[in-house]
Design a protein around this motif. Structure first.
Motif, PDB file in Angstrom:
ATOM      1  N   ILE A  96       0.815  -1.254   0.017  1.00 23.84           N
ATOM      2  CA  ILE A  96      -0.113  -0.036  -0.168  1.00 23.84           C
ATOM      3  C   ILE A  96       0.865   1.241  -0.029  1.00 23.84           C
ATOM      4  N   PRO A  99       2.895   2.534  -3.871  1.00 26.22           N
ATOM      5  CA  PRO A  99       2.297   3.387  -4.801  1.00 26.22           C
ATOM      6  C   PRO A  99       1.662   4.711  -4.025  1.00 26.22           C
ATOM      7  N   LEU A 103       2.875   7.984  -6.096  1.00 24.90           N
ATOM      8  CA  LEU A 103       2.114   8.667  -6.662  1.00 24.90           C
ATOM      9  C   LEU A 103       1.551   9.943  -6.027  1.00 24.90           C
ATOM     10  N   VAL A 105       0.040  10.060  -3.120  1.00 23.44           N
ATOM     11  CA  VAL A 105      -1.429   9.997  -2.411  1.00 23.44           C
ATOM     12  C   VAL A 105      -1.274  10.586  -1.032  1.00 23.44           C
ATOM     13  N   TYR A 109      -6.443  11.778   0.761  1.00 24.84           N
ATOM     14  CA  TYR A 109      -6.570  10.680  -0.072  1.00 24.84           C
ATOM     15  C   TYR A 109      -5.637   9.225   0.548  1.00 24.84           C
ATOM     16  N   LEU A 112      -8.027   8.250   3.223  1.00 28.93           N
ATOM     17  CA  LEU A 112      -9.275   6.974   2.747  1.00 28.93           C
ATOM     18  C   LEU A 112      -8.607   5.888   1.944  1.00 28.93           C
ATOM     19  N   VAL A 113      -7.293   5.774   1.232  1.00 30.84           N
ATOM     20  CA  VAL A 113      -6.777   4.668   0.861  1.00 30.84           C
ATOM     21  C   VAL A 113      -6.787   3.453   1.900  1.00 30.84           C
ATOM     22  N   ALA A 116      -9.820   2.100   3.496  1.00 34.20           N
ATOM     23  CA  ALA A 116     -10.470   0.863   2.427  1.00 34.20           C
ATOM     24  C   ALA A 116      -9.522  -0.102   2.817  1.00 34.20           C
ATOM     25  N   GLN A 119     -11.075  -1.908   5.697  1.00 39.86           N
ATOM     26  CA  GLN A 119     -12.285  -2.542   5.006  1.00 39.86           C
ATOM     27  C   GLN A 119     -12.035  -3.725   4.546  1.00 39.86           C
ATOM     28  N   VAL A 120     -10.722  -3.978   3.626  1.00 43.10           N
ATOM     29  CA  VAL A 120     -10.709  -4.989   2.917  1.00 43.10           C
ATOM     30  C   VAL A 120     -10.541  -6.384   3.843  1.00 43.10           C
TER      31      VAL A 120
ATOM     32  N   PHE B  30     -17.262  18.773   0.428  1.00 44.83           N
ATOM     33  CA  PHE B  30     -15.805  18.672   0.165  1.00 44.83           C
ATOM     34  C   PHE B  30     -15.439  19.723  -0.875  1.00 44.83           C
ATOM     35  N   PHE B 225     -17.425   7.485   0.844  1.00 49.50           N
ATOM     36  CA  PHE B 225     -16.200   8.168   0.690  1.00 49.50           C
ATOM     37  C   PHE B 225     -15.653   7.546  -0.387  1.00 49.50           C
ATOM     38  N   LEU B 233     -12.857  13.741  -5.572  1.00 50.17           N
ATOM     39  CA  LEU B 233     -13.505  14.449  -4.700  1.00 50.17           C
ATOM     40  C   LEU B 233     -13.840  15.848  -5.023  1.00 50.17           C
ATOM     41  N   PHE B 267     -13.877  -2.355  -2.621  1.00 52.78           N
ATOM     42  CA  PHE B 267     -12.845  -1.558  -1.690  1.00 52.78           C
ATOM     43  C   PHE B 267     -11.161  -1.863  -2.517  1.00 52.78           C
ATOM     44  N   THR B 268     -11.124  -3.151  -3.189  1.00 58.77           N
ATOM     45  CA  THR B 268      -9.750  -3.268  -3.607  1.00 58.77           C
ATOM     46  C   THR B 268      -9.843  -2.529  -4.852  1.00 58.77           C
ATOM     47  N   PHE B 270     -11.121   0.063  -5.493  1.00 63.93           N
ATOM     48  CA  PHE B 270     -10.943   1.541  -5.164  1.00 63.93           C
ATOM     49  C   PHE B 270      -9.761   1.692  -5.001  1.00 63.93           C
ATOM     50  N   ILE B 271      -9.047   0.955  -4.275  1.00 65.14           N
ATOM     51  CA  ILE B 271      -7.357   1.095  -3.751  1.00 65.14           C
ATOM     52  C   ILE B 271      -6.614   1.188  -5.218  1.00 65.14           C
ATOM     53  N   MET B 274      -7.384   4.264  -7.176  1.00 62.44           N
ATOM     54  CA  MET B 274      -6.622   5.511  -6.622  1.00 62.44           C
ATOM     55  C   MET B 274      -5.269   5.715  -7.164  1.00 62.44           C
ATOM     56  N   PHE B 275      -4.549   4.569  -7.218  1.00 66.56           N
ATOM     57  CA  PHE B 275      -3.177   4.501  -7.777  1.00 66.56           C
ATOM     58  C   PHE B 275      -3.134   4.799  -9.386  1.00 66.56           C
ATOM     59  N   PRO B 278      -5.667   8.894  -9.599  1.00 63.39           N
ATOM     60  CA  PRO B 278      -5.650   9.398  -8.395  1.00 63.39           C
ATOM     61  C   PRO B 278      -6.553  10.647  -8.399  1.00 63.39           C
ATOM     62  N   ARG B 279      -6.952  11.371  -9.311  1.00 61.36           N
ATOM     63  CA  ARG B 279      -7.745  12.509  -9.474  1.00 61.36           C
ATOM     64  C   ARG B 279      -9.297  12.229  -9.923  1.00 61.36           C
TER      65      ARG B 279
END
Lengths: 324, 284
Positions: A96, A99, A103, A105, A109, A112-113, A116, A119-120, B30, B225, B233, B267-268, B270-271, B274-275, B278-279
């Motif tokens: 985690i 990256p 990047l 993050v 952000y 929130l990553v 997540a 949660q996973v 936001f 979220f 966002l 969720f995975t 999502f992660i 994000m990479f 990211p925007r």
């Protein structure tokens, strides 16, 4: 003997004497406070540099479940299972972290990553209910008093383990605080480009604290699982646990060595005290007050109790500082 | 096509509407105030309790109970801003996020204190609509329609009215707008009220379909979220699309495996997204 040494010696004597003088219920509390202090300290190792993770429940969960599952299904001793859980957790931190840092993050952000991620792990444990027991929880197979299974019905043993972990966590915190890496990381959280420009390996420093933090958190989760002998995805990995970790560390003070410990001491004794005072008919009262306190702390004391006390001490020194 | 899969897809679309509404509210806050309300889903929970209490306990008509709930959560939104956000508006964004995290603890335990941990429902039994062999719950259909109406109303408000334009302008450049004579404080309060009202509306729609309990926010809060971040966002249209993507993943994933695994997958994803983006999904 200086005053400092006397205080240290007194504290050490109290910690050694504690298991012989304290009734079991308080012993149970002290062990929990020490184990959670260790986890909160582990969180603050990365939190203090601005990497606010809302997913440390993931590492607690991996650390607790891996050895327990291996023990129940493959008779594998926790002496092997715990290192495996810790290694898996460190790997997760790396997967985690890399990256995210690569990047950029950051801030919301990043929070929130990591949320997540928590949660996973939590939902995976629930989804694999045939193996893990899901939301009903999981009980490691009891083996009585056993070094092989790392199970001790007497609280004294776990007190010693928790104390050792906690002291070890503080030592790691201190080593990072004293080390060259801290200067680098402070520089990074101030201005990353400038830090990179003066030759700091930004990525390596960030990953180092992330992996250390994830591994120690998993170790704390493993100890918690071995001690409580009951694992539940909600109480080990959910969003509530991850937030609890962040809050206790912040309330105590993220930027000081003993801050997370004070946070743990305060939040756990507050919770227990209110629980005893109000009884079970009033469930929720403790957390209601807890929630309000958290909001107050973040608004008025963002540096936490220890941090704020430290600031006061610096602002009003008892005697004039010696010249020289 | 398999009839149950079709049903799952339709239910996914219907759920997507409500999630989109919630994502809109969070995104508005936001985009304008630059704050993530971690406790947003718990405002919804409180709204659901207001409806339950007024309708099932005190016997008020449902529509009146819903109207009161929307107003109550809107007021709550303003209170959140005045009491929690505005004192720390200048500090690091992560502190604001954490302060609303304290609110999350407070609201969940406060609800436990007031109502206990039992699951409660309105006791409504709305008819099931039969379309050929597909069964659709009319509660979900109504929720979907109302969510769309809410979203369109918000869109028109932001595009067509003067205040709406001021809100959008602040989201784009908060420093310049002040110079143009827009009162930033008033806009923030109004935005918080609208965000709260959207949470209240979502509470009405969710109360028709789900039992309410103090921790219901934990089940769909993280989802919202995710949706906001996936959409970018602050990007409302992106959030709207992301809501349907996520709800489809959950619906179809739940059909092929279990609900939890479909959440794990969402969720995975999502992660990973994000990479990769990211925007947000709409921005390249």
């Amino acid at each position: 003997m200086s005053r400092h040494t006397v205080i240290l010696a007194g504290a050490a004597a109290a910690l050694v004497a504690a298991p012989f003088l304290t009734p079991p219920y308080f012993m149970h509390l002290i062990i929990q406070i020490l184990l959670w202090s260790f986890i909160y300290t582990a969180w603050s190792i990365m939190g203090r540099f601005g990497f606010v993770s809302l997913g440390h429940g993931a590492f607690v969960g991996v650390g607790a479940y891996v050895p327990a599952l291996l023990w129940n299904y493959y008779d594998l001793t926790p002496w092997v299972g715990i290192p495996l859980g810790v290694a898996l957790s460190a790997l997760l931190g790396l997967v985690i972290g890399y990256p995210c840092f690569r990047l950029r993050v950051v801030g919301h952000y990043f929070a929130l990553v990591t949320l997540a991620l928590g949660q996973v792990v939590m939902l995976s444990v629930v989804a694999a209910r045939d193996i893990t027991g899901g939301s009903l929880g999981f009980t490691p197979r009891a083996a009585g008093h056993s070094w092989y299974a790392l199970q001790f019905p007497e609280k004294g043993y776990f007190y010693a383990i928790a104390l050792a972990l906690w002291l070890g966590g503080l030592a790691v915190w201190r080593a990072i605080d004293r080390g060259i890496g801290r200067e680098a990381l402070d520089a990074i959280s101030e201005d990353e480009e400038a830090a990179a420009a003066i030759g700091i390996n930004v990525m390596r420093e960030k990953l180092r604290v992330t992996v250390i933090s994830a591994a120690l958190t998993a170790l704390g989760g493993a100890a918690l699982g071995q001690y409580l002998m009951y694992l539940n995805p909600e109480t080990l990995s959910g969003i509530a646990v991850s937030l609890q970790i962040v809050f206790a560390a912040i309330v105590g003070g993220t930027y000081t060595m003993l801050g997370p410990t004070v946070g743990s001491l305060l939040t756990i004794s507050l919770n227990e005290g209110l629980r005893v005072a109000f009884g079970t008919s009033f469930i929720g009262a403790a957390n209601t007050i807890y929630g309000i306190l958290l909001i107050f702390f973040i608004i008025f004391m963002p540096r936490g109790i220890v941090g704020t006390l430290g600031d006061l001490a610096v602002r009003r020194p008892a005697k004039p500082a010696p010249v020289g | 096509m398999d009839i149950y899969l079709l049903e799952a897809i339709i239910n996914g679309i219907l759920l997507g509407g409500v999630l989109a509404l919630l994502a809109l509210g969070l995104n508005l806050i936001f985009g304008v105030i630059d704050v993530v309300w971690i406790a947003y889903a718990d405002l919804v929970m409180l709204g659901m309790y207001v409806i339950y209490w007024l309708h099932a306990e005190l016997g008020w008509p449902l529509l009146l109970a819903c109207a009161v709930a929307i107003a109550a959560v809107a007021v709550l939104g303003v209170l959140v801003h005045v009491l929690i956000i505005s004192p720390i508006l200048g500090s690091a964004p992560i502190n604001q996020l954490l302060a609303t995290g304290g609110l999350l603890f407070f609201l969940q335990s406060f609800a436990t204190l007031l109502f206990g941990t039992e699951f409660r429902n309105l006791g409504l039994r709305l008819p099931i609509i039969e379309l050929g062999e597909v069964y659709i719950s009319s509660a979900r259909l109504m929720a979907f329609a109302a969510a769309l109406v809410g979203a369109v109303a918000l869109y028109l408000f932001l595009k067509r009215t003067f205040i709406g334009t001021a809100i959008r302008a602040i989201a784009q450049d908060r420093d310049i707008v002040g110079l143009m004579g827009v009162d930033q404080r008033r806009i923030y309060l109004l935005t918080s009220a609208i965000g709260g009202a959207l949470a209240g509306l979502a509470a009405c729609l969710l109360a028709l379909q789900y039992d309410v309990h103090p921790f219901i926010g934990n089940t769909f809060g993280p989802l919202i979220f995710m949706i906001c971040v996936l959409g970018g966002l602050g990007d409302m249209i992106g959030g709207f699309i992301a809501a349907f993507i996520i709800s489809q993943i959950i619906a179809i994933g739940g059909y092929y495996s279990s609900t939890e695994l479909s959440y794990v997958f969402a969720f995975t994803l999502f992660i990973v997204l994000m990479f990769v983006r990211p925007r947000g999904i709409l921005v390249r």
